[in-house]
Design an enzyme around this catalytic site. Structure first.
Site, PDB file in Angstrom:
ATOM      1  N   LYS A 140       0.840  -1.210   0.000  1.00  0.00           N
ATOM      2  CA  LYS A 140       0.000   0.000   0.000  1.00  0.00           C
ATOM      3  C   LYS A 140       0.871   1.254   0.000  1.00  0.00           C
ATOM      4  O   LYS A 140       1.706   1.436   0.875  1.00  0.00           O
ATOM      5  CB  LYS A 140      -0.918  -0.003   1.235  1.00  0.00           C
TER       6      LYS A 140
ATOM      7  N   LYS B 129     -10.156  12.909   8.237  1.00  0.00           N
ATOM      8  CA  LYS B 129      -9.737  12.511   9.581  1.00  0.00           C
ATOM      9  C   LYS B 129      -9.575  13.757  10.449  1.00  0.00           C
ATOM     10  O   LYS B 129      -9.273  14.836   9.931  1.00  0.00           O
ATOM     11  CB  LYS B 129      -8.364  11.813   9.515  1.00  0.00           C
TER      12      LYS B 129
ATOM     13  N   ASP C 196     -12.179   7.062   3.326  1.00  0.00           N
ATOM     14  CA  ASP C 196     -11.028   6.823   4.205  1.00  0.00           C
ATOM     15  C   ASP C 196     -10.636   5.344   4.205  1.00  0.00           C
ATOM     16  O   ASP C 196      -9.593   4.969   4.733  1.00  0.00           O
ATOM     17  CB  ASP C 196     -11.354   7.292   5.634  1.00  0.00           C
TER      18      ASP C 196
ATOM     19  N   GLU D 116      -9.393   3.690   1.815  1.00  0.00           N
ATOM     20  CA  GLU D 116      -8.828   3.850   0.477  1.00  0.00           C
ATOM     21  C   GLU D 116      -7.761   2.807   0.137  1.00  0.00           C
ATOM     22  O   GLU D 116      -7.565   2.482  -1.032  1.00  0.00           O
ATOM     23  CB  GLU D 116      -8.247   5.266   0.321  1.00  0.00           C
TER      24      GLU D 116
ATOM     25  N   ARG E  77      -7.577  -0.413   0.540  1.00  0.00           N
ATOM     26  CA  ARG E  77      -8.096  -1.620  -0.110  1.00  0.00           C
ATOM     27  C   ARG E  77      -8.426  -1.378  -1.590  1.00  0.00           C
ATOM     28  O   ARG E  77      -8.389  -2.300  -2.393  1.00  0.00           O
ATOM     29  CB  ARG E  77      -9.316  -2.133   0.668  1.00  0.00           C
TER      30      ARG E  77
HETATM   31  N1  BES Z   1      -4.377   4.394   6.840  1.00  0.00           N
HETATM   32  C1  BES Z   1      -5.528   4.103   7.594  1.00  0.00           C
HETATM   33  C2  BES Z   1      -5.295   3.038   8.663  1.00  0.00           C
HETATM   34  C3  BES Z   1      -4.362   3.414   9.785  1.00  0.00           C
HETATM   35  C4  BES Z   1      -4.876   3.940  10.956  1.00  0.00           C
HETATM   36  C5  BES Z   1      -3.016   3.156   9.705  1.00  0.00           C
HETATM   37  C6  BES Z   1      -4.011   4.239  12.004  1.00  0.00           C
HETATM   38  C7  BES Z   1      -2.166   3.463  10.751  1.00  0.00           C
HETATM   39  C8  BES Z   1      -2.669   4.000  11.902  1.00  0.00           C
HETATM   40  C9  BES Z   1      -6.651   3.591   6.691  1.00  0.00           C
HETATM   41  O1  BES Z   1      -6.655   4.079   5.400  1.00  0.00           O
HETATM   42  C10 BES Z   1      -7.953   3.990   7.311  1.00  0.00           C
HETATM   43  O2  BES Z   1      -8.205   5.163   7.374  1.00  0.00           O
HETATM   44  N2  BES Z   1      -8.734   3.003   7.746  1.00  0.00           N
HETATM   45  C11 BES Z   1      -9.996   3.218   8.350  1.00  0.00           C
HETATM   46  C12 BES Z   1     -10.990   2.331   7.671  1.00  0.00           C
HETATM   47  C13 BES Z   1     -12.409   2.603   8.056  1.00  0.00           C
HETATM   48  C14 BES Z   1     -12.866   3.914   7.482  1.00  0.00           C
HETATM   49  C15 BES Z   1     -13.276   1.490   7.545  1.00  0.00           C
HETATM   50  C16 BES Z   1      -9.876   2.838   9.817  1.00  0.00           C
HETATM   51  O3  BES Z   1      -9.233   1.838  10.129  1.00  0.00           O
HETATM   52  O4  BES Z   1     -10.390   3.580  10.652  1.00  0.00           O
HETATM   53 ZN    ZN Z   2      -4.828   4.703   4.686  1.00  0.00          ZN
HETATM   54 MN    MN Z   3      -7.745   5.915   5.247  1.00  0.00          MN
END
Ligand code: BES
Ligand code: ZN
Ligand code: MN
Length: 504
Positions: A269, A281, A351, A353, A355
């Site tokens: 990724k 965020k 968010d 993104e 995947r």
């Molecule tokens: N990049 C983030 C995941 C992340 C969070 C990595 C904290 C490192 C530290 C990812 O793109 C994300 O925002 N995931 C969301 C998904 C949700 C919206 C389904 C998450 O995990 O909150």
């Molecule tokens: Zn992310």
């Molecule tokens: Mn994200």
């Protein structure tokens, strides 16, 4: 770069690093820890030193560093090994030498004499020391001159110094450290200076520096125009809110002059900054989001390392790269995109993104004929951090045998992974009323839902691992062992080790 040497003779450096352990929970009369010096193959006047260390309140705990003036060397540095043992775990040695190397910034060279009874221990000591000798000061201005230079030369003291396996081990450690440092540098580089295009440039430069085609490496980059024309709707959809256009980077390694024993695809990724897009965020949640390209950096750098180690395995590394930003061109919640190959996705949460870009890259990666396995690496979910914390990564799979092989062979790297399930009953939560799939589903078990989403894009019969490294990729607290603050370089060692295991 730090150079690593071996020695079984007199200590030439003016700094000597040795281990310090606590004898099996014994305490002396006054309650102090009973100490054991572990100086490997270098003899020391332990009686006088133990007294001095005891007076200083030493405990021998992990991450404890005690420097005292030496007699035959300028400094003796004691690094904590925890409880004394006849055989120290590789990771204990790796961390101890890493903590010492970190504490020795400002010195130019040091000899590490820790219990190095076998080749794996020699490798761990060398690797830990080299991984600890890291600094990132590229973006310091006026405070730059106050930064101390990391160790330039490391000597591992061992009776095994003459063995060819020991020489190979330190060479491997040197390559591992060099490319882990590349991963850390890219993660630490702020998004003002690292975007999809400059990421590709940095990796192309690294491939060139490693020898390029002469070591079997080839780079190709797809631009946003090409991605759009070929139907990479995931990468385009995520990248379209940014003025820094997305890319798909491919680094391929074909061994020179030998037959490849296996062919693996590594997919990482590469979100160079994750603002959350229109699912913006909060500011705090964005602070570490320059690290959202850790998977991409790890798969690319690991592939270069594998080439330099001349392993007889073919690797196709894929890094889908995009900046997830907010603007009037950004993907809206409820937009439908079409992943490479045609599967449609309703983007309910921009968010989620990672995947989407991974789906494109996973499909593309499987166009390579005769793949033996595919591994993706991603800072994919906050749920991973909640479930396993900041030092244990998750492994999800469609093939339990391959997953346990991975767990077995990566044990000796010191990177910790833990298997997570992909429960079928959660799959239905990803159903969309209008598209083939939605990008988010059931909130509980979010890490697993993300894994199930990716699984939709991998052929059932192809062994696949999904490594969620969200927590371990970036260290927001204190440095420890060989791990600095910021980018850690996690997963690189395991990707290299998996390739080593497939080579024999
Ligand atoms: N990049 C983030 C995941 C992340 C969070 C990595 C904290 C490192 C530290 C990812 O793109 C994300 O925002 N995931 C969301 C998904 C949700 C919206 C389904 C998450 O995990 O909150
Ligand atoms: Zn992310
Ligand atoms: Mn994200």
């Amino acid at each position: 770069m730090t150079t690593i040497r071996l020695s079984d003779g007199i200590v030439k450096d003016d700094v000597l690093v040795v281990g310090l352990a606590a004898k099996n929970s014994k305490t002396t009369k006054n309650g102090a820890t009973s100490l054991q010096i572990e100086s490997g193959d270098v003899a020391l006047d332990t009686k006088a030193l133990v007294q001095a260390l005891s007076d200083l309140g030493a405990t021998g705990k992990a991450d404890e560093i005690i420097k005292i003036p030496g007699t035959s060397t300028r400094l003796i540095v004691f690094t904590g090994l925890g409880t004394s043992a006849t055989h120290y775990d590789h990771e204990v040695l790796r961390r101890a030498s890493g903590a010492a190397a970190r504490a020795l910034a400002g010195n130019s060279s040091a000899t590490f004499s820790l219990p190095a009874k076998n080749i794996a221990a020699v490798k761990a000591i060398a690797e830990g020391a080299a991984l600890g000798a890291y600094r990132f000061d590229q973006f310091r201005g006026l405070s730059k001159s106050a930064q101390q230079t990391p160790l330039k030369a490391i000597t591992v003291h061992t009776d095994l110094a003459g063995k060819s396996e020991a020489k190979a081990a330190i060479k491997t450690a040197e390559v591992i450290a060099t490319y882990t440092h590349l991963v850390r540098d890219l993660i630490n580089t702020p998004p003002s200076h690292l975007n999809p295009e400059t990421f590709c440039k940095a990796m192309s430069d690294a491939v060139k520096k490693a020898g390029g085609a002469s070591v079997g490496l080839k780079v190709s980059v797809m631009t946003d125009a090409q991605l759009k024309a070929k139907g990479y709707g995931g990468i385009i959809g995520v990248g379209q809110g940014s003025s820094n256009p997305p890319r798909l980077l491919n680094i391929s390694y074909t061994p020179k002059g030998m037959k490849a024993k296996k062919k693996y695809a590594y997919v990482g990724k590469g979100i160079t900054f994750d603002s959350g897009g229109l699912a913006l965020k909060p500011a705090k949640g964005m602070e570490a989001m320059k690290s959202d390209m850790s998977g991409a950096a790890a798969v690319c750098a690991a592939t270069i390392a594998i080439a330099l180690l001349k392993l007889p395995i073919a690797i196709e590394a894929w890094a889908p790269l995009a900046e997830n930003m907010i603007s009037d061109t950004a993907t809206r919640p409820s937009d439908v995109i079409s992943i490479y190959g045609g599967k449609t996705v309703e983007v309910l949460n921009p968010d989620a993104e990672g995947r989407l870009i991974l789906a494109d890259a996973l499909v593309r990666a499987q166009e390579t004929k005769d793949l033996d396995a595919i591994v993706d690496v991603a800072t994919l979910t906050g749920a991973q951090v909640v479930a396993l914390g900041t030092r244990t990564s998750a492994v999800m799979t469609n093939n339990a045998e391959f997953s346990s092989h991975f767990m077995d062979v990566t044990k000796e790297t010191g990177e910790t992974f833990w298997p997570m399930p992909l429960p079928v009953e959660l799959r239905a939560s990803l159903d969309s009323p209008i598209a083939d799939l939605a990008n988010v589903g059931e909130r509980m078990g979010n890490m697993l839902v993300a894994g199930l989403f990716l699984k939709e894009f991998v052929a059932d019969e192809l062994p696949w691992l999904h490594l969620d490294i969200a927590g371990p990729a970036y260290n927001e607290s204190k440095p420890h062992g060989y791990t600095p603050v910021g980018g850690t370089g996690i997963a690189l060692r395991s990707l290299v080790q998996l390739a080593i295991s497939a080579s024999s």
